[in-house]
Enzyme design. Structure first.
Site, short mmCIF file in Angstrom:
data_model
loop_
_atom_site.label_atom_id
_atom_site.label_comp_id
_atom_site.label_asym_id
_atom_site.label_seq_id
_atom_site.Cartn_x
_atom_site.Cartn_y
_atom_site.Cartn_z
N ASP A 25 -16.32 -25.94 -20.80
CA ASP A 25 -15.05 -25.75 -21.49
C ASP A 25 -14.04 -26.71 -20.88
O ASP A 25 -13.50 -26.45 -19.80
CB ASP A 25 -14.59 -24.31 -21.36
CG ASP A 25 -13.27 -24.04 -22.10
OD1 ASP A 25 -12.70 -25.00 -22.66
OD2 ASP A 25 -12.81 -22.89 -22.11
N ASN A 52 -12.98 -38.12 -24.05
CA ASN A 52 -12.88 -38.33 -25.50
C ASN A 52 -12.72 -37.04 -26.29
O ASN A 52 -12.68 -37.07 -27.51
CB ASN A 52 -14.15 -39.07 -25.97
CG ASN A 52 -14.11 -39.42 -27.45
OD1 ASN A 52 -13.15 -40.00 -27.92
ND2 ASN A 52 -15.13 -39.01 -28.18
N TYR A 117 -0.63 -32.39 -31.26
CA TYR A 117 -1.49 -33.58 -31.15
C TYR A 117 -0.69 -34.78 -30.67
O TYR A 117 -1.11 -35.50 -29.74
CB TYR A 117 -2.14 -33.86 -32.51
CG TYR A 117 -3.16 -34.97 -32.48
CD1 TYR A 117 -4.48 -34.71 -32.12
CD2 TYR A 117 -2.81 -36.28 -32.82
CE1 TYR A 117 -5.43 -35.74 -32.09
CE2 TYR A 117 -3.75 -37.30 -32.79
CZ TYR A 117 -5.05 -37.02 -32.43
OH TYR A 117 -5.98 -38.04 -32.40
N LYS A 121 -1.12 -36.74 -27.09
CA LYS A 121 -1.52 -38.15 -27.08
C LYS A 121 -0.45 -39.04 -26.47
O LYS A 121 -0.77 -40.08 -25.87
CB LYS A 121 -1.87 -38.61 -28.50
CG LYS A 121 -3.13 -37.96 -29.07
CD LYS A 121 -4.36 -38.22 -28.19
CE LYS A 121 -5.64 -37.71 -28.84
NZ LYS A 121 -6.83 -37.95 -27.97
#
Length: 220
Positions: A25, A52, A117, A121
């Site tokens: 995890d 990734n 998100y 990022k």
């Protein structure tokens, strides 16, 4: 994985499910430590770390669930920090260590209904640049790649929400994504893999703290 294997690397994949990979995890500090420990136990060394893992969830800012904010940031920002921290002693033991983190074109701007998100990022770039400064003295390079639109599960998973937001069909959304990039095509996953392979190679020893955008020139 295939790109690095073809270049001669002994690759150890990690995911929460699936065959032929180590299950961990990666939203947790312990999961990332277990991943690093597993590779060291299996291979006896760790030279290259590719981070990734990704998730997507869309909702208006004022309706964005707290749990989804926590989940996306835990995987895409906290996870890389914990993984790199756990691997740091072995990656900096001798010159030549390589780290590549998947950022996004969303690392450079906002996107409606993607607050978690985009925030994660953006944070990845700060993580990469700081680690690059500290790792450079040890011969460690830490870089990122920022792909544009690719035809992947992560992209297709948001088609319904995108179609609703834009008042389009899913096919029309796909066409719009393609058209937003020069050449009217998606970035191929292999193009991103090849860039990661280069950054992980000895040829990229002079590249550190960078994020390479792979969007067919859309950001130009």
């Amino acid at each position: 994985m295939a790109e690095l294997s073809d270049r001669g690397a002994d690759v150890h994949g990690v995911d929460v499910v699936g065959d032929g990979v180590f299950h961990a995890d990666l939203t947790t500090a312990s999961g990332n430590r277990n991943m690093v420990a597993h590779v060291l136990k299996s291979a006896g060394r760790l030279d290259i770390l590719i981070l990734n893992a990704g998730l997507q969830f869309m909702a208006p800012f004022d309706q964005f669930p707290d749990a989804e904010w926590d989940r996306l940031n835990a995987l895409m920002l906290d996870g890389p920090f914990h993984a790199l921290k756990a691997a740091w002693p072995v990656l900096t033991k001798a010159p030549g260590g390589r780290v590549v983190v998947t950022a996004s074109v969303a690392s450079y701007g906002g996107a409606r209904q993607k607050v978690a998100y985009c925030a994660a990022k953006h944070g990845v770039l700060g993580l990469v640049r700081t680690a690059a400064l500290e790792g450079g003295a040890h011969g460690l390079t830490v870089n990122a790649v920022a792909p544009g639109w690719m035809d992947t599960g992560l992209m297709r998973g948001q088609l319904e929400a995108q179609a609703k937001n834009r008042g389009m069909s899913k096919d029309e959304v796909m066409a719009a994504f393609r058209a937003s990039q020069p050449g009217n095509r998606f970035v191929d996953v292999g193009e991103v893999a090849a860039t990661i392979g280069f950054l992980a190679s000895p040829c990229a020893s002079g590249i550190n703290g960078e994020c390479i955008t792979i969007d067919l020139g859309a950001s130009a």
